[in-house]
Enzyme design. Structure first.
Site, PDB file in Angstrom:
ATOM      1  CB  ILE A 698      34.799  29.749  36.159  1.00 43.36           C
ATOM      2  CG1 ILE A 698      33.653  30.386  35.507  1.00 43.36           C
ATOM      3  CG2 ILE A 698      34.516  28.179  36.767  1.00 43.36           C
ATOM      4  CD1 ILE A 698      32.906  29.831  34.572  1.00 43.36           C
ATOM      5  N   GLY A 699      35.430  32.700  37.166  1.00 48.94           N
ATOM      6  CA  GLY A 699      36.138  34.244  36.701  1.00 48.94           C
ATOM      7  C   GLY A 699      35.749  35.282  37.519  1.00 48.94           C
ATOM      8  N   GLY A 701      35.917  40.080  37.416  1.00 49.81           N
ATOM      9  CA  GLY A 701      36.266  41.128  36.771  1.00 49.81           C
ATOM     10  C   GLY A 701      35.677  42.381  37.252  1.00 49.81           C
ATOM     11  CB  SER A 703      30.732  43.996  35.457  1.00 51.11           C
ATOM     12  OG  SER A 703      31.244  42.896  34.814  1.00 51.11           O
ATOM     13  N   GLY A 704      31.977  42.014  37.958  1.00 53.97           N
ATOM     14  CA  GLY A 704      31.400  41.012  39.089  1.00 53.97           C
ATOM     15  C   GLY A 704      31.912  39.685  38.868  1.00 53.97           C
ATOM     16  CE  LYS A 705      34.102  36.965  44.049  1.00 51.30           C
ATOM     17  NZ  LYS A 705      34.154  36.224  45.139  1.00 51.30           N
ATOM     18  CB  VAL A 706      31.672  34.320  35.586  1.00 54.00           C
ATOM     19  CG1 VAL A 706      31.008  33.292  34.933  1.00 54.00           C
ATOM     20  CG2 VAL A 706      31.599  35.633  34.894  1.00 54.00           C
ATOM     21  CG  ASP A 828      34.516  45.279  25.899  1.00 59.67           C
ATOM     22  OD1 ASP A 828      35.747  45.605  25.632  1.00 59.67           O
ATOM     23  OD2 ASP A 828      34.268  44.915  27.286  1.00 59.67           O
TER      24      ASP A 828
END
Length: 1003
Positions: A698-699, A701, A703-706, A828
């Site tokens: 679902i996402g 970026g 740093s990684g995947k979600v 952040d």
């Protein structure tokens, strides 16, 4: 003859005598270190040295002149101690004043955190003292003037407070005094005018009581650099300044100076830099008395209200930089400006200038930056802009320039940024411009350009943004565009491009936005589109595309905008689209058939399928009925029996596979290490591992995947799987306060594992499996605030909902800052890290770069790298790498401005500014109503303006002016309750953003 008798043996020394000899030898070795070395070791004992930089300050090294930071004279006596950036903490070691020949002390950029002791006056021979960038507090000792030979004092960037002592006017040799960015208050110290030896005086960013500039400063006859920004001055520059004939740099920004332009500055013959921005000066720029000004390096009068024309006399000076942006200047840009031989920086944007640019501009000077955006300029561009081969920034947005671009610009190899949008340029683009090697932003949108994109574009290997929408470009999109490996954005809508989408386009691994709408592109969408894993926006509307929509689009993990309307696509809507989390979907006006997928049978997608007469679903009510089935009951019976048998068979197969997998799991268990849970769970770690497939992404970026994982108990969770390279990168740069390394996984676990709050996203558990690191959170069905606000759904966010989200997020941050021990700085804060539950309750998320702030750090903590997102980063954090709670408050202020204005933190409409700068300037010049989101025009205007004021307080450039998060929560609650937020003035000093009549320093 008998042998001679042996000689008598000497008696062995008694043991006691031997021990005494050793003791004497040891004592002799110890006392070989001179008295200065012993004093230095005693000074070391009062300091905390986490990095061991003072490890060679010991008895084993008997010559202190070889120790770190020590400089000696020829007679081996210590004359200088320089321990800059050594990470030392503790009180000032006053014992150093015992060193008789010490002339220089520098503890710049450490964490010394005591008061400056009055006994520092014992350093009688000191000439240079640098204690800047520490955490010294309390009063400035009046005994400093007892050091007769002091030439330079630098104590900027500390927390000294109170009044500057009157005794400081007694210095007789002092040449440099720098007290910038402290907490001094009281009246401005006019007594400093007695130090006639001063060459440099910096008192900027303190909290002096508002008042005029002391006319006594005209006595500083040797002053060269005078920095008095944000000192609370009102009125104008006194006439006595005309006596400062050695003054070369005068900085008076962020005060409340008013009236017409102070003509006294024209009598300063050596002045080359003048900063007057963020005052309230007005009227016409003088057209006389410029002849005495030999040079003007920076003339930035922004956030004033100058009118009239640019004086021709000014342009006759040997200028290096001229910035008259954000004023009300009108008339022509003088031709004489082109004759300034040193001019390299010309910024005149946001005025009312008219006419052409000087025809010889750039011919006589090494022009590097030209920004005349948002004026009323017209005519053709001069061919001489890059004559000296140094032009880097060419920014002409929002004028009426016309004609063709000079071919010579295609040879300007120094160009890095070209922004020509919203003009009337025409003709073909010179081929060389497409392939300039250093250009990273090429913005030609909304002009009258024609012709093709040259194949020379392959040379533009630094291009990250190509913005050419709204022109008449034609022909095929060249295959060479696929060689631009850094390309992130391709906006080419509303042109006349034809042919097919080039296959090389799908090699661009960094491409995030692809907009080819409103063209004549034909053919099909290649299945290779699935390789664009970073694609966030795909717009191919109103072309001549045909064929079926490829199911592979559903493999784009971060796609949230998809518009394929106005084409000739046929067939069914691919099931793969249900894998996407789309904020915008438009498939209207095609030839699609079949049933609308259930995932898009929602009211928000109601207009996404118009003009497809063969589609059926909840919105169309046109699903065809099977008449033969109604008329033939026997056929239905046979079908029922067949379906029932198939179901029994499928259930049996599924049961068998399920049992087989369970048996296999018991024999070959998945390797799980470091499983930790922070709440009572209704699922196991094995369920998480087996649901991490690409269909559930679902996402994605840096740093990684979600992943979204639906568990066996029906519960949904979000699983963050960290990239291995992200973990390695964090391991290299993310340091704890004690110098140990900590990766993003450990940082998030350490933070979220210890805190519980209704407005902080819950971390259910974490685990490591092989090289994978997994974080399992509660699932937030409404995604992030940023995605919601800046999508087509943003119009559905009415003010009460926006306010509720703000208050929830503020309470979450307040908990981190005030209720956690030690306090936690998120680092952040942004709208994309504020997640929304099913009731649109807000929760702070993503603690991968969060930091615990140690109680011993009374100020900001130094970081090794900048964390955060563009548009949200506090100014002092970007410049100094020092972070505390005030950095989060700045970022939260930007989130407030997002919700009030409906705009993104960085937008092309702002030019080179960000949202914070744009809102601040617009509110000061035009008022609150000019920044409010038009979608909120029927909402509670008074309450919205109060919240806007709170946001402006949070983005104050001075951290001390920003309210705490606890105060922000109270102000938001008051804003919705029964009246204005109550101003709490900070020592009588108003925020630089407002005059004293505004709700200024709410702290």
């Amino acid at each position: 003859m008998p042998p001679p008798p042996p000689p008598p043996s000497s008696p062995s020394p008694p043991p006691l005598l031997f021990f005494l000899c050793l003791l004497l030898l040891s004592a002799t070795t110890s006392f070989s270190l001179n008295q200065e070395g012993l004093d230095l070791i005693q000074a070391k004992s009062t300091l905390t040295d986490p990095t061991g930089i003072l490890s060679d300050w010991n008895h084993r090294h008997d010559n202190p002149c070889n120790w770190t930071g020590i400089t000696c004279s020829h007679s081996t006596t210590v004359t200088s101690i320089d321990l800059s950036s050594a990470s030392l903490s503790g009180p000032f070691p006053a014992i150093l004043c015992r060193l008789p020949s010490l002339t220089t002390i520098s503890f710049y950029d450490n964490s010394l955190n005591s008061t400056i002791p009055a006994t520092i006056s014992a350093c009688r021979n000191l000439t240079h003292l640098d204690l800047s960038a520490n955490y010294f507090n309390g009063l400035l000792p009046s005994t400093l003037t007892d050091i007769p030979n002091l030439i330079s004092i630098n104590i900027q960037d500390n927390e000294l407070s109170g009044e500057i002592p009157r005794s400081i006017g007694n210095f007789r040799r002092l040449e440099t005094l720098i007290l910038t960015n402290n907490l001094f208050n009281g009246s401005f110290p006019a007594i400093l005018s007695n130090i006639t030896t001063l060459k440099e005086l910096r008192l900027a960013y303190n909290y002096f009581i508002s008042g005029p500039i002391p006319p006594e400063f005209g006595n500083l006859s040797n002053i060269e650099h005078l920095w008095l920004s944000s000192c609370g001055f009102v009125g104008t520059i006194p006439d006595s300044f005309s006596k400062l004939q050695k003054l070369s740099n005068l900085e008076l920004s962020y005060n409340s100076l008013s009236g017409p332009f102070p003509t006294v500055v024209f009598q300063l013959k050596n002045l080359y830099q003048l900063e007057l921005f963020n005052n309230s000066l007005s009227g016409e720029l003088p057209k006389r008395a410029w002849s005495n000004l030999t040079a003007l390096r920076l003339f930035d009068a922004s956030v004033n209200s100058f009118t009239g024309t640019i004086p021709v006399e000014l342009c006759r000076l040997p200028l290096e930089s001229l910035a008259l942006s954000d004023n009300n200047l009108e008339g022509l840009v003088p031709e004489s400006l082109a004759r300034s031989p040193n001019l390299y920086d010309l910024r005149l944007f946001d005025n009312f200038l008219i006419g052409p640019l000087p025809s010889d501009l750039g011919n006589n000077s090494p022009l590097q930056t030209l920004d005349v955006s948002f004026n009323q300029l017209f005519g053709e561009l001069p061919t001489s802009l890059c004559e000296k081969g140094q032009l880097f920034d060419l920014v002409l947005i929002g004028n009426s320039f016309s004609g063709e671009l000079p071919a010579i610009l295609g040879e300007c190899k120094s160009l890095g940024r070209v922004r020509l949008s919203k003009n009337k340029f025409s003709g073909e683009i010179p081929g060389g411009i497409w392939g300039l090697p250093h250009v990273y932003l090429l913005d030609l949108a909304e002009n009258l350009f024609s012709g093709n994109i040259s194949s020379m574009i392959s040379g533009g290997f630094n291009l990250s943004s190509i913005l050419i929408s709204g022109n008449s470009f034609s022909g095929n999109i060249p295959d060479e565009i696929g060689s631009l490996s850094n390309l992130v954005e391709l906006m080419a809508s509303d042109n006349k491009f034809s042919g097919v989408i080039p296959a090389t386009l799908f090699k661009l691994n960094n491409l995030g936005t692809l907009d080819l709408s409103e063209n004549d592109i034909s053919g099909q969408i290649p299945v290779e589109i699935q390789s664009l894993k970073q694609l966030n926006e795909l717009n191919l509307a109103n072309n001549k595309l045909s064929g079926e929509i490829p199911d592979e689009i559903g493999n784009l993990p971060v796609l949230n905008y998809l518009d394929l309307s106005g084409n000739s696509f046929f067939g069914e809507i691919p099931s793969g689209l249900e894998n996407l989390m789309l904020n915008t979907l438009n498939l209207s006006n095609n030839r699609l058939s079949g049933k609308i997928p259930s995932a898009y049978s929602k009211q928000v997608y109601r207009d996404s399928f118009l003009g497809n007469p063969n589609l059926c679903g909840e919105f169309t009510h046109r699903c065809p009925e099977n008449q033969r089935a109604k008329n033939n009951h026997n056929l239905w019976l046979l079908r029922f029996i067949f379906i029932f048998a198939a179901i029994v068979f499928i259930v049996g197969v599924v049961w068998f596979v399920f049992k087989y997998r369970n048996i296999k799991k018991t024999k070959e268990p998945v390797s799980i290490s470091k499983w930790r849970s922070f709440h009572k769970l209704g699922f196991s770690e094995f369920e998480i591992i087996h649901r991490l497939n690409e269909g559930n992404v679902i996402g994605s970026g840096a740093s990684g995947k979600v992943y979204k994982a639906i568990l066996s108990n029906g519960e949904a969770v979000a699983v963050k799987k960290l990239w291995e390279r992200s973990i390695k990168k964090e391991n290299e740069t993310n340091l704890n306060g004690d110098g140990s390394q900590k990766d993003e996984f450990e940082s998030e676990v350490e933070t979220l594992g210890k805190i519980r709050h209704k407005n902080i996203v819950r971390l259910w558990c974490c685990c490591k499996s092989g090289n994978s690191k997994l974080l399992v959170y509660e699932y937030m069905p409404n995604g992030s605030l940023g995605d919601l606000l800046h999508s087509s759904k943003g119009r559905l966010l009415e003010w009460p909902m926006r306010f509720k989200i703000l208050l929830d997020a503020a309470e979450g941050l307040s908990y981190l800052h005030h209720d956690c021990v030690p306090p936690i700085v998120h680092r952040d804060v942004k709208s994309n890290n504020i997640l929304l539950d099913e009731e649109y309750g807000a929760r702070i998320a993503d603690f991968g770069v969060a930091k615990f702030i140690k109680p011993t750090n009374k100020g900001a903590e130094s970081m090794s790298v900048i964390a955060g997102s563009r548009g949200y980063i506090a100014p002092e954090y970007a410049y100094t790498l020092r972070v505390n709670e005030k950095s989060d408050i700045y970022s939260f202020g930007v989130v407030i401005l997002e919700l009030v204005t409906g705009r993104k933190p960085v937008d092309q409409a702002f030019g080179e500014r960000d949202l914070a700068t744009w809102v601040h300037a617009t509110v000061n010049q035009k008022g609150h109503d000019h920044v409010l989101d038009p979608e909120l025009e029927y909402e509670s205007n008074d309450q919205i303006c109060k919240v806007l004021d709170i946001g402006l307080l949070c983005i104050s450039p001075l951290p001390i002016n920003r309210p705490s998060m606890r105060t922000v929560v109270n102000l938001l609650q008051e804003a919705v309750a029964d009246g204005k937020p109550k101003p709490t003035m900070n020592d009588g000093k108003a925020s630089p953003y407002y005059d004293s009549s505004d709700q200024a320093s709410l702290v």
